[in-house]
Design a protein around this motif. Structure first.
Motif, PDB file in Angstrom:
ATOM      1  N   LYS B  30      15.566 -22.970 -27.913  1.00  0.00           N
ATOM      2  CA  LYS B  30      16.960 -23.277 -27.378  1.00  0.00           C
ATOM      3  C   LYS B  30      16.920 -23.724 -25.876  1.00  0.00           C
ATOM      4  CE  LYS B  30      18.753 -19.011 -29.729  1.00  0.00           C
ATOM      5  NZ  LYS B  30      19.091 -17.849 -29.354  1.00  0.00           N
ATOM      6  N   ASN B  31      16.143 -23.783 -25.090  1.00  0.00           N
ATOM      7  CA  ASN B  31      15.875 -24.161 -23.831  1.00  0.00           C
ATOM      8  C   ASN B  31      15.337 -25.715 -24.153  1.00  0.00           C
ATOM      9  OD1 ASN B  31      16.729 -23.817 -21.220  1.00  0.00           O
ATOM     10  ND2 ASN B  31      14.381 -23.661 -20.575  1.00  0.00           N
ATOM     11  N   ILE B  32      14.705 -25.920 -24.976  1.00  0.00           N
ATOM     12  CA  ILE B  32      14.034 -27.246 -25.122  1.00  0.00           C
ATOM     13  C   ILE B  32      15.150 -28.080 -25.785  1.00  0.00           C
ATOM     14  CG2 ILE B  32      12.598 -28.614 -26.812  1.00  0.00           C
ATOM     15  CD1 ILE B  32      10.540 -26.181 -26.369  1.00  0.00           C
ATOM     16  N   ALA B  33      15.956 -27.532 -26.671  1.00  0.00           N
ATOM     17  CA  ALA B  33      17.314 -28.319 -27.280  1.00  0.00           C
ATOM     18  C   ALA B  33      18.215 -28.578 -26.161  1.00  0.00           C
ATOM     19  CB  ALA B  33      17.789 -27.573 -28.317  1.00  0.00           C
ATOM     20  N   LYS B  34      18.440 -27.754 -25.062  1.00  0.00           N
ATOM     21  CA  LYS B  34      19.366 -27.813 -24.025  1.00  0.00           C
ATOM     22  C   LYS B  34      18.910 -29.059 -23.155  1.00  0.00           C
ATOM     23  CE  LYS B  34      21.283 -24.914 -20.483  1.00  0.00           C
ATOM     24  NZ  LYS B  34      20.058 -24.875 -19.380  1.00  0.00           N
ATOM     25  N   SER B  35      17.418 -28.803 -22.709  1.00  0.00           N
ATOM     26  CA  SER B  35      16.934 -29.878 -21.848  1.00  0.00           C
ATOM     27  C   SER B  35      16.932 -31.159 -22.293  1.00  0.00           C
ATOM     28  CB  SER B  35      15.487 -29.402 -21.582  1.00  0.00           C
ATOM     29  OG  SER B  35      15.688 -28.271 -20.722  1.00  0.00           O
ATOM     30  N   LEU B  36      16.603 -31.247 -23.617  1.00  0.00           N
ATOM     31  CA  LEU B  36      16.481 -32.691 -24.421  1.00  0.00           C
ATOM     32  C   LEU B  36      17.998 -33.239 -24.144  1.00  0.00           C
ATOM     33  CD1 LEU B  36      14.454 -31.997 -27.545  1.00  0.00           C
ATOM     34  CD2 LEU B  36      13.593 -33.234 -25.249  1.00  0.00           C
ATOM     35  N   LYS B  37      18.879 -32.484 -24.517  1.00  0.00           N
ATOM     36  CA  LYS B  37      20.384 -33.139 -24.363  1.00  0.00           C
ATOM     37  C   LYS B  37      20.496 -33.389 -22.834  1.00  0.00           C
ATOM     38  CE  LYS B  37      22.360 -29.883 -27.500  1.00  0.00           C
ATOM     39  NZ  LYS B  37      23.080 -28.834 -27.795  1.00  0.00           N
ATOM     40  N   ASN B  39      18.704 -34.606 -20.479  1.00  0.00           N
ATOM     41  CA  ASN B  39      17.699 -35.346 -19.947  1.00  0.00           C
ATOM     42  C   ASN B  39      17.628 -36.631 -20.744  1.00  0.00           C
ATOM     43  OD1 ASN B  39      16.107 -34.331 -17.451  1.00  0.00           O
ATOM     44  ND2 ASN B  39      16.281 -32.604 -18.868  1.00  0.00           N
ATOM     45  N   ALA B  40      18.983 -36.821 -21.533  1.00  0.00           N
ATOM     46  CA  ALA B  40      18.764 -37.973 -22.671  1.00  0.00           C
ATOM     47  C   ALA B  40      18.533 -39.187 -21.838  1.00  0.00           C
ATOM     48  CB  ALA B  40      20.249 -37.743 -23.441  1.00  0.00           C
ATOM     49  N   ARG B 154       5.464 -39.122 -22.469  1.00  0.00           N
ATOM     50  CA  ARG B 154       5.542 -38.513 -21.202  1.00  0.00           C
ATOM     51  C   ARG B 154       6.440 -37.783 -20.771  1.00  0.00           C
ATOM     52  NH1 ARG B 154       3.342 -42.762 -17.762  1.00  0.00           N
ATOM     53  NH2 ARG B 154       1.367 -42.677 -18.815  1.00  0.00           N
ATOM     54  N   VAL B 155       7.472 -38.342 -20.854  1.00  0.00           N
ATOM     55  CA  VAL B 155       8.655 -37.678 -20.517  1.00  0.00           C
ATOM     56  C   VAL B 155       9.221 -36.599 -21.210  1.00  0.00           C
ATOM     57  CG1 VAL B 155      11.209 -38.288 -20.199  1.00  0.00           C
ATOM     58  CG2 VAL B 155       9.659 -39.866 -19.273  1.00  0.00           C
ATOM     59  N   LEU B 156       9.307 -36.838 -22.597  1.00  0.00           N
ATOM     60  CA  LEU B 156       9.424 -35.949 -23.645  1.00  0.00           C
ATOM     61  C   LEU B 156       8.435 -34.552 -23.394  1.00  0.00           C
ATOM     62  CD1 LEU B 156      10.007 -37.987 -26.939  1.00  0.00           C
ATOM     63  CD2 LEU B 156      11.585 -36.728 -25.868  1.00  0.00           C
ATOM     64  N   PHE B 157       7.126 -34.863 -23.198  1.00  0.00           N
ATOM     65  CA  PHE B 157       6.404 -33.684 -23.078  1.00  0.00           C
ATOM     66  C   PHE B 157       6.614 -32.933 -21.842  1.00  0.00           C
ATOM     67  CE2 PHE B 157       2.524 -31.657 -21.533  1.00  0.00           C
ATOM     68  CZ  PHE B 157       2.516 -30.693 -22.552  1.00  0.00           C
ATOM     69  N   GLU B 158       7.129 -33.504 -20.855  1.00  0.00           N
ATOM     70  CA  GLU B 158       7.250 -32.961 -19.564  1.00  0.00           C
ATOM     71  C   GLU B 158       8.615 -32.089 -19.704  1.00  0.00           C
ATOM     72  OE1 GLU B 158       7.426 -35.900 -15.934  1.00  0.00           O
ATOM     73  OE2 GLU B 158       8.977 -34.261 -15.376  1.00  0.00           O
ATOM     74  N   ILE B 159       9.636 -32.691 -20.263  1.00  0.00           N
ATOM     75  CA  ILE B 159      10.742 -31.989 -20.389  1.00  0.00           C
ATOM     76  C   ILE B 159      10.543 -30.577 -21.266  1.00  0.00           C
ATOM     77  CG2 ILE B 159      13.077 -31.902 -21.737  1.00  0.00           C
ATOM     78  CD1 ILE B 159      13.057 -35.045 -20.926  1.00  0.00           C
TER      79      ILE B 159
END
Lengths: 427, 427
Positions: B30-37, B39-40, B154-159
């Motif tokens: 859930k937190n990953i989905a939220k962070s991806l949104k 940090n789009a 790199r950015v996706l992995f970090e998030i």
């Protein structure tokens, strides 16, 4: 005989064995049991030749016991086959049934692995067990037994092969390799052989694993641990450790290292040392262990805990708590079988969850890791791998599955371009 | 960073991730989905750099389409994560519960494989999918993506890593490898890495399989077949074959060889040749095929049927019947996905049973072999191996099991010497 050519033919025959009915396979097992009984004298005569040769070659009495195939072992084998017949068919089980869209049905169905090569130690009963498991699970089998039972193996294979063929199993589906050279040929048969199951010494299994592209299932070493926790019944713990170490030292599931919680060590170790001395077990321990039971241990360092003794010898180390025990086991163990002796529920739970081994036990001997003792009827081996089957491998470990999808002209373009959409529904 | 040292730490942390609760793992997703949104914009900016570099390097537009990570792909990724959250926990499922004797209980419980290394093509959405599948299934992941999307990765992995850590996933459980050299180091990490899943070209996957002792799951080639049987609707058959060949030629599940029953060939092949010509597909066929559609095919021999075109090109052969089709597929195919087009129930049954492939279809396109299309949410790859997982590999393919045995001082000696006997009972 050119073994590679025989294996190529076996691969072609494999789908037909895979598609054979449960009745055909159980019928073959019944006929095998019957033929073994009828040919008992021939089998015992062949076995007598092996035993005579073994004595002449000065093979030790404990090993000769394993080579022997008498009335008692024949009866055990036949009881094993009867148990296999009574087990449900492992093939054709639908493990997933899903509508992907109107008229498009997906099924996942268990099926045999295909062609399996088993290389096993000199024990005639192993040949009977392994070939029966392969027939029940619809797998073609290439069998290579230890040379010390060559005469017994030849007669047993001939009886089993003939009985299976009479019952409708394709003749090409069973093959016996008798020469050591044929192992090298077998290792090169990737593309035809789906799985190798080597049993035997650490060095032998490691050699097989290092010299083939065929997937290998089994275990090289068996460095098993017993951890004695702070809260436990000392008498019970001593009894379990004695069994785990001494009941059959040559077995892969015998305990090689004892880990003891520091809080209980001063009372537990002297009791254990006494019992181990009586049992004739040599103890190797850290300096801390030696401080508690001076004179009773040979002092060893941390690196020595990677050793598999397979003998009346054991390593001992003292740990802070269950977490340190887990860390030691996951680092030095071979992910085979490890046991905690404890009356503390929380520590048992931690141990059961965190130890990364195929078989993780509480309050019992590591020697229980065995297909027969698990109620699998028999085993083809014990796997320390995490891919596919783990622990004792019975019928379930000998099957895989395939996906069958039934449509009515369904194409992916309709879904990719939005003309249709998936409509998942479990069937 | 010393990747071997990081992997060693990961292995130590793996049992803790394995023991984490479903809530922790779903909370991380859930937190990953939220962070991806949230940090789009950062993700799109990084992806723009990758796309600019790709254009400068003259990479073809069809490949650039795969590198692109836009609003649409982000939404798909988030939908995928939400679907994963809603799926039942694959861990801790009891798949066997058996009393071996009074007070001695055996349980087989699903658990993660442990440490998985995934090497995947340059597609940022693959990084999101694979890391989510690993978190849901409690596996530690070493991720190495294609260099063409290095900035996006790199950015996706970090998030993803930060969001997972915030939600209680141990930090050591995820690792990104960025350098090609690190692949060689990874291949040497047997003992620490439990499974490798390489995705990419045939040559690359074969290289991985040949250069590591770590078990490898995946597929090298994908020589898939469609067999057109004597009794079938010709129009439907043409439509399926066109889709199976042309819908996405670079995919491993695209049909490379068409097998046609001799009885239908004179009417079917001219229709097919016409449609294939319109679609721009080059046809390679045996002399017999060329005799039926002269001028439309390039004549090839039997050995050419082992070729994977991955392009607008297809091999065609005429066969006697379904059994000859099965024999050809089992010999030349890569045990991936094969389909029969037929209205004859008996022939469909024969094909479904005897074709030794992960995915065997009737009356639909081979292109359906895919985790999303099977309703698995996502896939980490497609396996042509028969050991462990087969076909599209989703959550179930990412778990193994362990045996937990609970006793009360039970020792094997009591059973070996007849003082106790097993008393099996399903619990």
């Amino acid at each position: 005989m050119n073994i590679k050519e025989e294996i190529r033919k076996m691969k072609e025959a494999a789908p037909f064995l895979a598609a054979s009915s449960e009745d055909t396979r159980n019928g073959a097992l019944k006929n095998i049991a019957k033929s073994l009984k009828e040919n008992a004298d021939r089998i015992f005569a062949a076995n007598a030749k092996d035993l005579k040769a073994a004595e002449e070659n000065g093979i030790s009495p404990s090993i000769i016991g394993r080579l022997k195939f008498n009335e008692h072992k024949l009866n055990d084998c036949i009881a094993g086959i009867e148990q296999l017949i009574s087990l449900p068919d492992p093939l054709g089980k639908v493990t997933l049934a899903r509508q992907l869209d109107e008229g498009l049905q997906l099924y996942r169905i268990t099926c045999p692995i295909g062609v399996i090569g088993v290389i096993f130690e000199a024990r005639p009963d192993a040949l009977v067990q392994i070939s029966s498991l392969c027939i029940k699970s619809g797998n073609c089998a290439i069998l290579k037994g230890g040379k010390e039972t060559a005469e017994s193996n030849r007669v047993l294979f001939e009886i089993i092969h003939k009985a299976a063929e009479e019952a409708g199993i394709p003749s090409e589906c069973m093959l016996q390799a008798e020469l050591h050279d044929e192992i090298s040929a077998l290792l090169e048969c990737h593309g035809y052989v789906d799985l190798l199951i080597p049993r035997g010494s650490n060095a032998f299994v490691q050699y097989i694993m290092d010299n083939t592209k065929i997937p290998v299932m089994g275990h090289a070493d068996g460095i098993c641990h017993t951890y004695v926790d702070a809260e436990c019944d000392i008498k019970k713990a001593v009894r379990i450790v004695i069994d785990a170490k001494t009941q059959y030292t040559a077995a892969c599931n015998a305990t090689e290292t004892l880990l003891v919680n520091r809080a209980i060590a001063p009372v537990f170790l002297p009791e254990l040392a006494k019992a181990m001395k009586e049992a004739g077990v040599k103890l190797n321990g850290t300096e801390e262990v030696s401080g508690i039971i001076p004179g009773a241990v040979n002092v060893i360092g941390d690196d020595d805990f990677a050793k598999e003794y397979l003998d009346m010898e054991m390593g001992i180390k003292i740990v802070d708590d269950v977490l340190e025990a887990v860390k030691h086991i996951n680092r030095f163990g071979s992910h085979h079988t490890d046991s905690i002796i404890s009356d503390n529920e929380e520590n048992i739970k931690t141990f059961m969850q965190l130890v990364d081994s195929a078989d993780v036990y509480a309050n019992c001997s590591t020697r229980f890791a065995d297909g027969f003792r698990y109620g699998f009827g028999a085993e083809v081996g014990i796997s320390t791998g995490k891919i596919h089957a783990r622990g004792p491998v019975g019928l379930e470990g000998l099957v895989t599955y395939k996906y069958n999808l039934y449509g009515d002209g369904h194409i992916v373009g309709d879904y990719a371009e939005g003309r249709s959409s998936f409509n998942f529904k479990e069937l």
